[in-house]
Design an enzyme around this catalytic site. Structure first.
Site, PDB file in Angstrom:
ATOM      1  N   ASP A 146      48.833 -68.165 -10.507  1.00  0.00           N
ATOM      2  CA  ASP A 146      50.176 -67.605 -10.341  1.00  0.00           C
ATOM      3  C   ASP A 146      50.187 -66.104 -10.624  1.00  0.00           C
ATOM      4  O   ASP A 146      49.393 -65.611 -11.426  1.00  0.00           O
ATOM      5  CB  ASP A 146      51.147 -68.344 -11.289  1.00  0.00           C
ATOM      6  CG  ASP A 146      52.601 -68.150 -10.889  1.00  0.00           C
ATOM      7  OD1 ASP A 146      52.861 -67.646  -9.784  1.00  0.00           O
ATOM      8  OD2 ASP A 146      53.485 -68.493 -11.699  1.00  0.00           O
ATOM      9  N   ARG A 184      54.077 -58.585  -0.926  1.00  0.00           N
ATOM     10  CA  ARG A 184      53.543 -59.760  -1.616  1.00  0.00           C
ATOM     11  C   ARG A 184      52.200 -60.238  -1.052  1.00  0.00           C
ATOM     12  O   ARG A 184      51.310 -60.643  -1.794  1.00  0.00           O
ATOM     13  CB  ARG A 184      54.552 -60.913  -1.549  1.00  0.00           C
ATOM     14  CG  ARG A 184      55.854 -60.637  -2.293  1.00  0.00           C
ATOM     15  CD  ARG A 184      56.799 -61.821  -2.168  1.00  0.00           C
ATOM     16  NE  ARG A 184      56.200 -63.027  -2.687  1.00  0.00           N
ATOM     17  CZ  ARG A 184      56.212 -63.391  -3.969  1.00  0.00           C
ATOM     18  NH1 ARG A 184      56.823 -62.635  -4.860  1.00  0.00           N
ATOM     19  NH2 ARG A 184      55.634 -64.495  -4.352  1.00  0.00           N
ATOM     20  N   HIS A 229      48.447 -61.739  -2.468  1.00  0.00           N
ATOM     21  CA  HIS A 229      47.754 -62.978  -2.095  1.00  0.00           C
ATOM     22  C   HIS A 229      46.322 -62.676  -1.644  1.00  0.00           C
ATOM     23  O   HIS A 229      45.397 -63.409  -1.968  1.00  0.00           O
ATOM     24  CB  HIS A 229      48.512 -63.705  -0.976  1.00  0.00           C
ATOM     25  CG  HIS A 229      49.880 -64.183  -1.385  1.00  0.00           C
ATOM     26  ND1 HIS A 229      50.100 -64.846  -2.575  1.00  0.00           N
ATOM     27  CD2 HIS A 229      51.092 -64.098  -0.779  1.00  0.00           C
ATOM     28  CE1 HIS A 229      51.387 -65.152  -2.670  1.00  0.00           C
ATOM     29  NE2 HIS A 229      52.015 -64.695  -1.597  1.00  0.00           N
ATOM     30  N   GLU A 286      56.945 -77.030  -2.766  1.00  0.00           N
ATOM     31  CA  GLU A 286      58.113 -76.161  -2.956  1.00  0.00           C
ATOM     32  C   GLU A 286      57.909 -74.791  -2.300  1.00  0.00           C
ATOM     33  O   GLU A 286      58.871 -74.141  -1.888  1.00  0.00           O
ATOM     34  CB  GLU A 286      58.399 -75.979  -4.456  1.00  0.00           C
ATOM     35  CG  GLU A 286      58.930 -77.227  -5.159  1.00  0.00           C
ATOM     36  CD  GLU A 286      57.871 -78.289  -5.481  1.00  0.00           C
ATOM     37  OE1 GLU A 286      56.667 -77.982  -5.401  1.00  0.00           O
ATOM     38  OE2 GLU A 286      58.262 -79.432  -5.794  1.00  0.00           O
ATOM     39  N   LEU A 311      29.212 -77.701  -7.700  1.00  0.00           N
ATOM     40  CA  LEU A 311      30.647 -77.748  -7.990  1.00  0.00           C
ATOM     41  C   LEU A 311      31.425 -78.411  -6.851  1.00  0.00           C
ATOM     42  O   LEU A 311      31.120 -78.177  -5.680  1.00  0.00           O
ATOM     43  CB  LEU A 311      31.143 -76.303  -8.162  1.00  0.00           C
ATOM     44  CG  LEU A 311      32.647 -76.093  -8.300  1.00  0.00           C
ATOM     45  CD1 LEU A 311      33.108 -76.526  -9.690  1.00  0.00           C
ATOM     46  CD2 LEU A 311      33.013 -74.627  -8.055  1.00  0.00           C
ATOM     47  N   ARG A 362      47.058 -71.779 -16.688  1.00  0.00           N
ATOM     48  CA  ARG A 362      48.049 -71.133 -15.825  1.00  0.00           C
ATOM     49  C   ARG A 362      48.074 -69.642 -16.112  1.00  0.00           C
ATOM     50  O   ARG A 362      48.179 -69.231 -17.271  1.00  0.00           O
ATOM     51  CB  ARG A 362      49.458 -71.710 -16.007  1.00  0.00           C
ATOM     52  CG  ARG A 362      50.446 -71.053 -15.020  1.00  0.00           C
ATOM     53  CD  ARG A 362      51.793 -71.690 -14.954  1.00  0.00           C
ATOM     54  NE  ARG A 362      52.554 -71.119 -13.835  1.00  0.00           N
ATOM     55  CZ  ARG A 362      53.424 -71.783 -13.081  1.00  0.00           C
ATOM     56  NH1 ARG A 362      53.676 -73.042 -13.346  1.00  0.00           N
ATOM     57  NH2 ARG A 362      54.063 -71.188 -12.098  1.00  0.00           N
TER      58      ARG A 362
HETATM   59  C1  IPE Z   1      53.030 -72.705  -8.466  1.00  0.00           C
HETATM   60  O1  IPE Z   1      53.397 -71.369  -8.451  1.00  0.00           O
HETATM   61  C2  IPE Z   1      52.355 -73.055  -7.192  1.00  0.00           C
HETATM   62  C3  IPE Z   1      51.093 -72.370  -6.951  1.00  0.00           C
HETATM   63  C4  IPE Z   1      50.437 -71.625  -7.777  1.00  0.00           C
HETATM   64  C5  IPE Z   1      50.530 -72.591  -5.638  1.00  0.00           C
HETATM   65  P1  IPE Z   1      54.914 -70.923  -8.138  1.00  0.00           P
HETATM   66  O2  IPE Z   1      54.964 -69.472  -8.322  1.00  0.00           O
HETATM   67  O3  IPE Z   1      55.325 -71.457  -6.831  1.00  0.00           O
HETATM   68  O4  IPE Z   1      55.684 -71.685  -9.293  1.00  0.00           O
HETATM   69  P2  IPE Z   1      57.178 -71.561  -9.816  1.00  0.00           P
HETATM   70  O5  IPE Z   1      58.062 -71.969  -8.684  1.00  0.00           O
HETATM   71  O6  IPE Z   1      57.400 -70.164 -10.226  1.00  0.00           O
HETATM   72  O7  IPE Z   1      57.247 -72.508 -10.956  1.00  0.00           O
HETATM   73  C1  IPE Z   2      50.933 -67.566  -6.698  1.00  0.00           C
HETATM   74  O1  IPE Z   2      51.523 -66.310  -6.799  1.00  0.00           O
HETATM   75  C2  IPE Z   2      50.520 -67.897  -5.290  1.00  0.00           C
HETATM   76  C3  IPE Z   2      51.361 -68.899  -4.621  1.00  0.00           C
HETATM   77  C4  IPE Z   2      52.330 -69.569  -5.160  1.00  0.00           C
HETATM   78  C5  IPE Z   2      51.065 -69.157  -3.217  1.00  0.00           C
HETATM   79  P1  IPE Z   2      53.074 -66.081  -6.528  1.00  0.00           P
HETATM   80  O2  IPE Z   2      53.240 -65.766  -5.090  1.00  0.00           O
HETATM   81  O3  IPE Z   2      53.856 -67.225  -7.032  1.00  0.00           O
HETATM   82  O4  IPE Z   2      53.322 -64.797  -7.406  1.00  0.00           O
HETATM   83  P2  IPE Z   2      54.611 -64.467  -8.285  1.00  0.00           P
HETATM   84  O5  IPE Z   2      54.865 -65.639  -9.173  1.00  0.00           O
HETATM   85  O6  IPE Z   2      55.737 -64.235  -7.333  1.00  0.00           O
HETATM   86  O7  IPE Z   2      54.229 -63.244  -9.037  1.00  0.00           O
HETATM   87 MG    MG Z   3      54.695 -67.627  -8.822  1.00  0.00          MG
END
Ligand code: IPE
Ligand code: IPE
Ligand code: MG
Length: 247
Positions: free
Chosen positions: A21, A34, A38, A68, A132, A189
């Site tokens: 995350d 964004r 990624h 989600e 792995l 996490r």
């Molecule tokens: C959780 O991250 C899903 C992944 C890392 C793919 P999110 O960024 O979507 O989670 P929430 O919604 O903030 O909890």
């Molecule tokens: C995790 O990073 C990757 C996915 C959920 C695909 P985020 O995209 O959720 O990054 P933040 O939480 O917005 O910083």
């Molecule tokens: Mg996130």
């Protein structure tokens, strides 16, 4: 000065699961869109997979896209899917070189056709690797997975293959997508969030949790080692007392 503990290679967990995350916030910090986050997240993923292989981890499960996450802006979802296709096709030879087997969990059929195809190809090409096992959770949600398992057990009951009294933890395990994968001993996490976000709810019943403020694109194999060292200092009691464990 107290010495920092080092990793004990004899006590490496078999399975580490990670919620990757913070890509979006990382991009924002760098004044970028964004998707830039990624893309950098993929570099971390590569590095962490390499590190996991080096220390002899057997399973690494990475949360790459949740059910989600489909509700994010269309452009971000499309860019993520494209990134997935490009990454998989580019990395297969590297996975083979490092003896990594690829698996997925999640509703793979809901992914765009080209993603699904690319994943199937990569899974097929890496299926005989013995190092792995890298499990990508894609279009994954734990509640979805549990419901699917319940449906498949109900069907077996309906067909008289299983009686209601046979339903136990083992049968649930066998009907989840993670059927052949041991439960993770450690869940990491990144990005400072303290939640599970619908990830492996059944499988992490007794996992050790590790939270770090590092954003995923800043996370590296050294951070993975640090998390494992932290895990190795913990006493896993499984309901027993500390004294019982020392006997
Ligand atoms: C959780 O991250 C899903 C992944 C890392 C793919 P999110 O960024 O979507 O989670 P929430 O919604 O903030 O909890
Ligand atoms: C995790 O990073 C990757 C996915 C959920 C695909 P985020 O995209 O959720 O990054 P933040 O939480 O917005 O910083
Ligand atoms: Mg996130």
């Amino acid at each position: 000065m107290e010495e920092k503990p080092v990793i004990n290679l004899e006590k490496i967990p078999e399975h580490v699961a990670i919620i990757m995350d913070g890509n979006g916030r990382w991009a924002k910090e760098h004044g970028k869109a964004r998707i830039f986050g990624h893309k950098h997240g993929v570099l971390s993923l590569r590095n962490v997979v390499e590190g996991a292989g080096e220390i002899g981890l057997k399973f690494l499960t990475l949360y790459a896209f949740s059910t989600e996450n489909w509700n994010r802006p269309k452009v971000e979802v499309a860019a993520l899917m494209q990134l997935l296709v490009n990454t998989i096709s580019k990395e297969v030879s590297e996975l083979n070189k490092n003896n990594v087997r690829l698996l997925t969990i999640g509703d793979i059929k809901s992914l765009p056709n080209n993603c699904e195809r690319e994943l199937e190809k990569a899974i097929e090409k890496t299926k005989n690797n013995t190092g792995l096992t890298l499990v990508l959770a894609l279009s994954y949600s734990s509640k979805w997975e549990i419901i699917e398992a319940v449906k498949s057990i109900a069907k077996k009951v309906e067909n008289n293959e299983v009686s209601i009294n046979d339903i136990d933890e083992k049968l649930m395990d066998e009907n989840l997508q993670t059927a052949l994968i041991p439960d993770p001993e450690l869940l990491i996490r990144t990005s400072g969030e303290h939640r599970i976000s619908n990830y492996l709810l059944w499988q992490i019943a007794y996992s050790e949790l590790y939270f770090t403020n590092k954003l995923w694109p800043d996370f590296s194999k050294e951070d993975l080692v640090e998390a494992i060292v932290d895990y190795q200092q913990r006493e896993r009691r499984f309901g027993l007392t500390s004294e019982q464990l020392k006997k």
